[in-house]
Design a protein around this motif. Sequence first.
Motif, PDB file in Angstrom:
ATOM      1  N   ASP A  43      -8.787   4.189 -12.143  1.00 19.07           N
ATOM      2  CA  ASP A  43      -8.313   2.824 -12.335  1.00 19.07           C
ATOM      3  C   ASP A  43      -7.237   2.457 -11.307  1.00 19.07           C
ATOM      4  N   LEU A  44      -6.309   3.374 -11.076  1.00 23.57           N
ATOM      5  CA  LEU A  44      -5.207   3.081 -10.155  1.00 23.57           C
ATOM      6  C   LEU A  44      -5.698   2.934  -8.720  1.00 23.57           C
ATOM      7  N   SER A  45      -6.647   3.778  -8.311  1.00 21.27           N
ATOM      8  CA  SER A  45      -7.182   3.671  -6.938  1.00 21.27           C
ATOM      9  C   SER A  45      -7.895   2.339  -6.756  1.00 21.27           C
ATOM     10  N   ARG A  46      -8.703   1.993  -7.757  1.00 19.85           N
ATOM     11  CA  ARG A  46      -9.431   0.722  -7.678  1.00 19.85           C
ATOM     12  C   ARG A  46      -8.461  -0.447  -7.623  1.00 19.85           C
ATOM     13  N   PHE A  47      -7.436  -0.371  -8.466  1.00 21.74           N
ATOM     14  CA  PHE A  47      -6.473  -1.456  -8.542  1.00 21.74           C
ATOM     15  C   PHE A  47      -5.712  -1.589  -7.225  1.00 21.74           C
ATOM     16  N   ALA A  48      -5.312  -0.435  -6.665  1.00 18.39           N
ATOM     17  CA  ALA A  48      -4.558  -0.454  -5.401  1.00 18.39           C
ATOM     18  C   ALA A  48      -5.369  -1.152  -4.310  1.00 18.39           C
ATOM     19  N   ALA A  49      -6.685  -0.918  -4.321  1.00 17.36           N
ATOM     20  CA  ALA A  49      -7.542  -1.497  -3.279  1.00 17.36           C
ATOM     21  C   ALA A  49      -7.659  -3.012  -3.416  1.00 17.36           C
ATOM     22  N   THR A  50      -7.559  -3.523  -4.642  1.00 11.14           N
ATOM     23  CA  THR A  50      -7.755  -4.970  -4.824  1.00 11.14           C
ATOM     24  C   THR A  50      -6.430  -5.732  -4.917  1.00 11.14           C
ATOM     25  N   ALA A  51      -5.314  -5.030  -5.058  1.00 11.69           N
ATOM     26  CA  ALA A  51      -4.015  -5.704  -5.215  1.00 11.69           C
ATOM     27  C   ALA A  51      -3.706  -6.562  -3.982  1.00 11.69           C
ATOM     28  N   THR A  52      -3.091  -7.702  -4.215  1.00 16.76           N
ATOM     29  CA  THR A  52      -2.763  -8.579  -3.084  1.00 16.76           C
ATOM     30  C   THR A  52      -1.460  -8.135  -2.416  1.00 16.76           C
ATOM     31  N   GLU A  53      -0.618  -7.397  -3.148  1.00 12.65           N
ATOM     32  CA  GLU A  53       0.655  -6.922  -2.571  1.00 12.65           C
ATOM     33  C   GLU A  53       0.368  -5.923  -1.446  1.00 12.65           C
ATOM     34  N   LYS A  54       1.179  -5.990  -0.417  1.00 13.67           N
ATOM     35  CA  LYS A  54       0.956  -5.115   0.746  1.00 13.67           C
ATOM     36  C   LYS A  54       1.735  -3.805   0.628  1.00 13.67           C
ATOM     37  N   THR A  55       2.672  -3.756  -0.327  1.00 12.12           N
ATOM     38  CA  THR A  55       3.447  -2.526  -0.516  1.00 12.12           C
ATOM     39  C   THR A  55       3.216  -2.014  -1.932  1.00 12.12           C
ATOM     40  N   ILE A  56       2.784  -0.751  -2.009  1.00  8.38           N
ATOM     41  CA  ILE A  56       2.494  -0.152  -3.314  1.00  8.38           C
ATOM     42  C   ILE A  56       3.406   1.040  -3.537  1.00  8.38           C
ATOM     43  N   ILE A  57       4.173   0.992  -4.604  1.00  6.64           N
ATOM     44  CA  ILE A  57       4.970   2.159  -4.988  1.00  6.64           C
ATOM     45  C   ILE A  57       4.093   2.919  -5.968  1.00  6.64           C
ATOM     46  N   PHE A  58       3.631   4.106  -5.556  1.00 10.66           N
ATOM     47  CA  PHE A  58       2.682   4.855  -6.378  1.00 10.66           C
ATOM     48  C   PHE A  58       3.418   5.964  -7.126  1.00 10.66           C
ATOM     49  N   CYS A  59       3.533   5.807  -8.434  1.00  8.23           N
ATOM     50  CA  CYS A  59       4.214   6.815  -9.254  1.00  8.23           C
ATOM     51  C   CYS A  59       3.153   7.729  -9.852  1.00  8.23           C
ATOM     52  N   GLY A  60       2.985   8.857  -9.199  1.00  9.09           N
ATOM     53  CA  GLY A  60       1.962   9.812  -9.612  1.00  9.09           C
ATOM     54  C   GLY A  60       2.121  11.027  -8.727  1.00  9.09           C
ATOM     55  N   VAL A  61       1.010  11.658  -8.365  1.00 12.15           N
ATOM     56  CA  VAL A  61       1.100  12.808  -7.466  1.00 12.15           C
ATOM     57  C   VAL A  61       0.408  12.484  -6.130  1.00 12.15           C
ATOM     58  N   HIS A  62       0.589  13.400  -5.174  1.00 10.88           N
ATOM     59  CA  HIS A  62       0.213  13.122  -3.793  1.00 10.88           C
ATOM     60  C   HIS A  62      -1.247  12.676  -3.629  1.00 10.88           C
ATOM     61  N   PHE A  63      -2.198  13.395  -4.271  1.00  7.81           N
ATOM     62  CA  PHE A  63      -3.608  13.048  -4.018  1.00  7.81           C
ATOM     63  C   PHE A  63      -3.915  11.622  -4.484  1.00  7.81           C
ATOM     64  N   MET A  64      -3.191  11.157  -5.495  1.00  5.14           N
ATOM     65  CA  MET A  64      -3.443   9.804  -6.013  1.00  5.14           C
ATOM     66  C   MET A  64      -2.983   8.754  -4.999  1.00  5.14           C
ATOM     67  N   ALA A  65      -1.772   8.966  -4.463  1.00  7.29           N
ATOM     68  CA  ALA A  65      -1.257   8.029  -3.458  1.00  7.29           C
ATOM     69  C   ALA A  65      -2.128   8.092  -2.201  1.00  7.29           C
ATOM     70  N   GLU A  66      -2.561   9.292  -1.874  1.00 10.10           N
ATOM     71  CA  GLU A  66      -3.403   9.477  -0.691  1.00 10.10           C
ATOM     72  C   GLU A  66      -4.740   8.732  -0.866  1.00 10.10           C
ATOM     73  N   THR A  67      -5.313   8.824  -2.061  1.00 10.61           N
ATOM     74  CA  THR A  67      -6.574   8.125  -2.332  1.00 10.61           C
ATOM     75  C   THR A  67      -6.373   6.618  -2.178  1.00 10.61           C
ATOM     76  N   ALA A  68      -5.248   6.122  -2.710  1.00  8.74           N
ATOM     77  CA  ALA A  68      -4.953   4.685  -2.576  1.00  8.74           C
ATOM     78  C   ALA A  68      -4.788   4.323  -1.097  1.00  8.74           C
ATOM     79  N   ALA A  69      -4.124   5.188  -0.338  1.00 12.59           N
ATOM     80  CA  ALA A  69      -3.912   4.913   1.096  1.00 12.59           C
ATOM     81  C   ALA A  69      -5.243   4.912   1.855  1.00 12.59           C
ATOM     82  N   ILE A  70      -6.154   5.800   1.459  1.00 11.95           N
ATOM     83  CA  ILE A  70      -7.471   5.865   2.120  1.00 11.95           C
ATOM     84  C   ILE A  70      -8.254   4.574   1.843  1.00 11.95           C
TER      85      ILE A  70
END
Length: 303
Positions: A43-70
């Motif tokens: 859910d978080l990866s999908r949401f990060a991809a569709t969010a209109t905000e250009k800056t995402i503070i990802f509170c989780g672990v590295h692979f999750m933030a990395e997936t959002a960045a990818i």
Amino acid sequence: MPRQELVHTIARLKADRGAIILAHNYQPPEIQDVADRLGDSLDLSRFAATATEKTIIFCGVHFMAETAAILSPDKKVILPDPKAGCPMADMMCAEDLVSVKKLHPGAVVVTYVNSTAEVKAETDICCTSANALAVVNSVPEGKKVIFGPDRYLGAWVAGQTTREMILWQGYCPTHQKIYPDEIDELRKVHAGAVVMVHPEVNPGVAAVADVVLGTGGMLAYVEKSPARTFIVGTEAGMVYRLQKRFPDRTFIPASERALCPNMKKISLEKIAKSLETLAPVITVEPRVADRARTAIRRMIETT
Ligand code: 13P
Ligand code: SF4
């Protein structure tokens, strides 16, 4: 700084920066309370991809933030503590995966998102705990599946599919702190409680559960269930998430010891600092990111 002041500072900086705060369901209560969006890995990866905000503070672990960045190469994805890793993800490296692929030519590589970008780049299709069975079943009959890094999620899927699966031997140390005899004891005290466990648990734990679900699945299950009490066999932060969402039900952790130390590395202080400095940004080398994105997108399109 007192907590209330920190919360105000975070809100002010977030507005100034045009940022959004995403938090995984295992985050500490005070982080869940300041998040704009809570969710499971998918859910978080999908949401990060569709969010209109250009800056995402990802509170989780590295692979999750990395997936959002990818998935969102145009966005700044910030992990407030870059040392918040996932030991299970670190149990699988790309070089070893390449060697195993050579041993099984033609096999399809299905990788849990709890993995590094380099491993995802060597993957055909990713999965999460929410869709692992559906992803494996999307592999054509007769083809072998190389599945990693979680041996327990893999074994749980293997028990329900006709695909032949070659399992990596990784595991989550946090979920190994949940024991079947403790669940049996809790069942005696809370008669009629429904036992929900995450597929990362040991098979002996899954065997005594009523349902095996990812964290998003647990929320959806409780919504539909007539039961009042639930024993929750996953990282204990999930209990706060469930209790807040369903205040009229009772949630009991299957083990108070099942705490992911990496998830708990994120703090309000670190979030405020990240918003102030816009760091540390999680980046993935474009060549790796492009290949990893294909595997993640295949998962999103399949499920
Ligand atoms: P979910 O995708 O179910 O939220 O799980 C992520 C995780 O890290 C479990 O340990
Ligand atoms: Fe990794 Fe386990 Fe923590 Fe999930 S709970 S992030 S699998 S160590």
